[in-house]
Scaffold this active site. Structure first.
Site, PDB file in Angstrom:
ATOM      1  N   LYS A  56       0.338  -1.297   0.611  1.00 31.47           N
ATOM      2  CA  LYS A  56      -0.005   0.269  -0.018  1.00 31.47           C
ATOM      3  C   LYS A  56       1.598   0.931   0.666  1.00 31.47           C
ATOM      4  O   LYS A  56      -0.039   2.349  -0.909  1.00 31.47           O
ATOM      5  CB  LYS A  56      -1.134   0.330   1.801  1.00 31.47           C
ATOM      6  CG  LYS A  56      -1.940  -0.849   0.693  1.00 31.47           C
ATOM      7  CD  LYS A  56      -3.202  -0.752   2.130  1.00 31.47           C
ATOM      8  CE  LYS A  56      -4.373  -1.822   2.163  1.00 31.47           C
ATOM      9  NZ  LYS A  56      -4.226  -3.372   1.351  1.00 31.47           N
ATOM     10  N   GLU A  78     -10.110   0.662  -5.925  1.00 34.87           N
ATOM     11  CA  GLU A  78     -10.659   1.764  -5.453  1.00 34.87           C
ATOM     12  C   GLU A  78     -10.063   3.384  -4.414  1.00 34.87           C
ATOM     13  O   GLU A  78      -9.615   3.333  -4.435  1.00 34.87           O
ATOM     14  CB  GLU A  78     -10.406   0.020  -4.091  1.00 34.87           C
ATOM     15  CG  GLU A  78     -10.415  -0.666  -4.290  1.00 34.87           C
ATOM     16  CD  GLU A  78     -11.362  -2.142  -3.160  1.00 34.87           C
ATOM     17  OE1 GLU A  78     -10.971  -0.915  -2.127  1.00 34.87           O
ATOM     18  OE2 GLU A  78     -11.369  -2.850  -3.253  1.00 34.87           O
ATOM     19  N   ARG A 134      -7.217  -8.268  -9.089  1.00 38.44           N
ATOM     20  CA  ARG A 134      -7.439  -9.380  -9.633  1.00 38.44           C
ATOM     21  C   ARG A 134      -8.473  -9.203  -9.653  1.00 38.44           C
ATOM     22  O   ARG A 134      -9.139  -8.147 -10.034  1.00 38.44           O
ATOM     23  CB  ARG A 134      -7.931 -10.161  -8.314  1.00 38.44           C
ATOM     24  CG  ARG A 134      -8.137 -10.177  -6.854  1.00 38.44           C
ATOM     25  CD  ARG A 134      -8.027 -10.219  -5.774  1.00 38.44           C
ATOM     26  NE  ARG A 134      -8.336  -9.838  -4.869  1.00 38.44           N
ATOM     27  CZ  ARG A 134      -9.578  -9.176  -4.354  1.00 38.44           C
ATOM     28  NH1 ARG A 134     -10.849  -9.628  -4.988  1.00 38.44           N
ATOM     29  NH2 ARG A 134      -9.928  -8.862  -3.062  1.00 38.44           N
TER      30      ARG A 134
END
Length: 713
Positions: A154, A313, A330
């Site tokens: 991240k 996201e 994915r």
């Protein structure tokens, strides 16, 4: 006139979607003749459950053979039965089976599979596995390992996105992981803050610290879960946006430098930071914001040379400002809602792009039509903090699937939801021409989803989808806590009319068994071959005792000559008649209660009567005799018991320790989730029955307390 125009618009939307799907079929027919030339005639699915079955359905449609791998616990599972070939790869624990890269690679070689589809979870975002596939000359149906690596960490992904001009939320993504450094940055950012595992996903390794006082406890918990889930306990700190929306964009890239977005999904309504209901497109998002979201997502994908299906996201505030959160490299669990509004098959796209083809549609060809919802049906108890559970699916019926209703599942009636894996039973996906119509269809379909054998969240999903604020599209990640009282109303007593229907179902079931006995008996005049209520030394009236929750309800039943019944509960009297009949594989009860006719599905198992109505359900018990109730009791008053089968991850107490009510005793890992076992009362620890790493069965006594009498002495 307005109704006529609305109907015409609805028909136009339906026609457009059907035409779009017909065009997709024509493209498939054209492509089907060429895929063999790209060396993908057989794929191995390195996964289990509903996603393995989902991939196999598309593979079969495309004429591609499928190879399944399975653990010993999944030997008789649905995905094994669906596959063209299946190979056992080890014991139930995923570390020894579905995460065992070398075993899976060996199966790929033995089966001569040209490609591996990882599904989601397990090895789907594992850089080492993607590289291993490349080394072995097997196509990995996913992005290049470099994209997985960059987006999987991240802190790295935030830096890349910031450099690419994608908006990011303020936070700390540095390498210094000391408690002091992380605590100092949390103070600088300002509470509340989000602690997130740098390799996290699916809500794992994620905690919220609302104040400096609780920061270190939440940090330790996040690290512990991150280490268990990803073998890496490094974390990052982010500013927690209050009541944000979770909006994600489906992107797709190919090996020719093309990338497109297939619009957004709103996944805001969550419990334990995990999604429970998703929809596409996002409610209230205007076309301009939608365009900017999509373009930002494509920019993110191109920044890492992305190939295949991915999801970018974002968190979105109340003013529709959005910030990059993470990229899932994915296929997402909720991909079907995107397929429903675009008329696409994303698994087919994955196979074709992995085989070297270009993206089937360019951006201007991707059209948004209608609205879709996905409800995740879990084996869990919403009334017990959504505690997951395992057990057999003794009865399972679903709404009939059609072009606009999809049921994505990996289980059948008689299968068992295993304690070793995720507790999701199925995904119910519906489409309609607009959001309100789709929401009505979702609720209608949820009423038709009937499960007996374990606790599920179906009633909660009905409560959630019927909440006025959800209907209005006012969703955010704090939706469930904010509306807790309305979503978890105090359980009311079951109406007496329903209790009468349960009694009727029991009597008619008894009558069927008696009639069957009579047909096989040589003594047609035996009192045991009569179902009229007349017995030797027994009058025409009998008393049935039923359980409504913990309350015993007595029903006085009088048998009438013409086959009806008079039932009395307290001071209310009801005239009852009805019949049991079969419809498909299900048993139904048609009843008349004081002239009101009702049809319900009837399931009687063990000591419970289940009634499923079009507008709800009821579960009525039969009291267990007193001489058995003591044996069946599993409540241990003198300590803490395991809420479910799992592994003891950490123990906080030892014999002789004093604890207060609510103090943490130990942490258990079960069904991919971490559960803190807390003291049910204040007292002194007498004995800890399990060490770290030990397996504990459900209801096993974990910690024993010193007897209160002994303690007082």
């Amino acid at each position: 006139m307005a109704l006529v125009l609305a109907a015409q618009r609805g028909r136009c939307c339906l026609w457009a979607l059907r035409r779009q799907r017909w065009n997709q079929v024509q493209r498939f027919v054209k492509w089907a003749s060429t895929i063999g030339g790209h060396n993908i005639g057989k794929i191995l699915i390195a996964n289990r459950g509903e996603i393995a079955c989902r991939v196999m359905r598309t593979a079969k449609k495309m004429g591609v053979k499928s190879v399944a791998v399975y653990s010993e616990a999944d030997r008789n599972s649905m995905h094994v039965a669906m596959a063209d070939e299946a190979y056992c790869i080890g014991p139930a624990p995923s570390q020894q089976s579905y995460l065992a890269m070398e075993k899976i690679m060996q199966v790929a070689k033995v089966s001569a599979a040209q490609a591996i589809h990882p599904g989601y979870g397990f090895l789907s975002e594992n850089t080492e596995f993607a590289e291993l596939c490349k080394q072995e000359g097997i196509i990995f149906i996913g992005p290049p390992s470099s994209a997985i690596r960059d987006m999987g960490i991240k802190s790295t992904s935030k830096a890349i996105m910031s450099a690419a001009g994608v908006p990011v939320v303020e936070g700390y993504h540095g390498e210094d992981q000391s408690d002091e450094c992380l605590k100092e940055h949390a103070k600088r950012i300002g509470y509340p803050v989000m602690i997130k595992a740098v390799r996290g996903g699916g809500g794992k390794g994620m905690r919220i610290a609302h104040s400096e006082k609780e920061f270190l406890d939440q940090l330790e918990s996040a690290r512990r879960e991150a280490k268990k889930s990803f073998n890496d306990d490094a974390v990052l700190i982010e500013k927690f946006v209050d009541n944000p929306r979770h909006v994600e964009v489906q992107v797709f890239g190919d090996q020719h430098g093309n990338a497109v977005y297939l619009f957004e999904r709103d996944c805001s309504v969550q419990r334990r930071h995990q999604k429970i209901i998703e929809e596409a497109p996002g409610p209230g998002i205007n076309p301009e914001v939608r365009r900017r979201l999509g373009e930002a997502a494509v920019k993110a994908a191109k920044a890492v040379n992305y190939v295949g299906a991915g999801t970018v996201e974002f968190i979105m505030d109340s003013k529709h400002n959005f910030y990059f959160m993470e990229m899932n490299t994915r296929l997402q669990v909720e991909h079907p809602v995107t397929e429903m509004i675009t008329g696409t098959d994303l698994v087919e796209w994955q196979l074709r792009v992995a085989a070297g083809e270009k993206i089937p549609l360019m951006q201007e060809d991707i059209v948004l039509q209608g609205h879709a919802f996905e409800a995740r049906i879990y084996a869990e108890d919403p009334n017990n903090n959504f505690m997951p559970g395992a057990g057999p699916l003794l009865h399972l019926t679903t709404p009939p699937p059609d072009s606009f209703t999809r049921i994505e599942t990996g289980v059948r009636q008689g299968d068992e939801v295993s304690v070793h894996y995720d507790p999701m039973i199925a995904k119910l996906v519906v489409w309609a021409e607009d959001r309100q119509a789709a929401l009505r269809k979702l609720r209608y379909s949820l009423h038709q989803y009937n499960i007996v054998g374990l606790s599920t969240n179906i009633d909660f999903l009905l409560s959630l989808s019927g909440h006025p604020q959800f209907e209005a599209g006012n969703v955010h990640t704090n939706f469930i806590p904010q509306h807790h009282d309305e979503l978890f109303p105090t359980k009311k007593a079951t109406p007496h009319e329903v209790m009468c229907q349960a009694a009727l179902g029991l009597i008619l079931k008894e009558k069927m068994l008696t009639d069957a006995f009579r047909d096989q008996s040589d003594d047609k005049f035996s009192p045991f071959a009569s179902s009229t209520g007349r017995r030797i030394n027994i009058c025409y009236t009998r008393k049935l005792s039923l359980l409504d929750g913990e309350n015993i309800v007595d029903v006085a039943v009088s048998y009438n000559q013409e086959g009806s019944y008079k039932m009395q509960i307290q001071d209310e009297t009801f005239l009852i008649s009805g019949e049991i009949f079969n419809e498909g594989d299900s048993v139904y009860l048609r009843s008349s209660v004081n002239g009101t006719v009702c049809k319900s599905k009837l399931v009687i198992l063990d000591n419970t009567i289940y009634l499923f109505f079009p507008e709800g359900s009821a579960q009525i018990g039969l009291p267990v005799p007193k001489y058995l109730s003591a044996v069946s009791s599993v409540v241990m008053q003198s300590g803490a018991v395991a809420p479910m089968t799992g592994t003891v991850e950490k123990v906080f107490v030892k014999a002789g320790d004093k604890v207060k009510i609510g103090d943490p005793l130990m942490v258990m890992i079960a069904m991919k989730m971490e559960h803190t076992i807390r003291a049910p009362k204040a007292g002194v620890i007498k004995k800890v029955n399990f060490q770290e790493g030990a397996q504990a069965n459900r209801h096993a006594p974990l910690v024993e307390f010193v007897d209160e009498e002994a303690e007082s002495k």
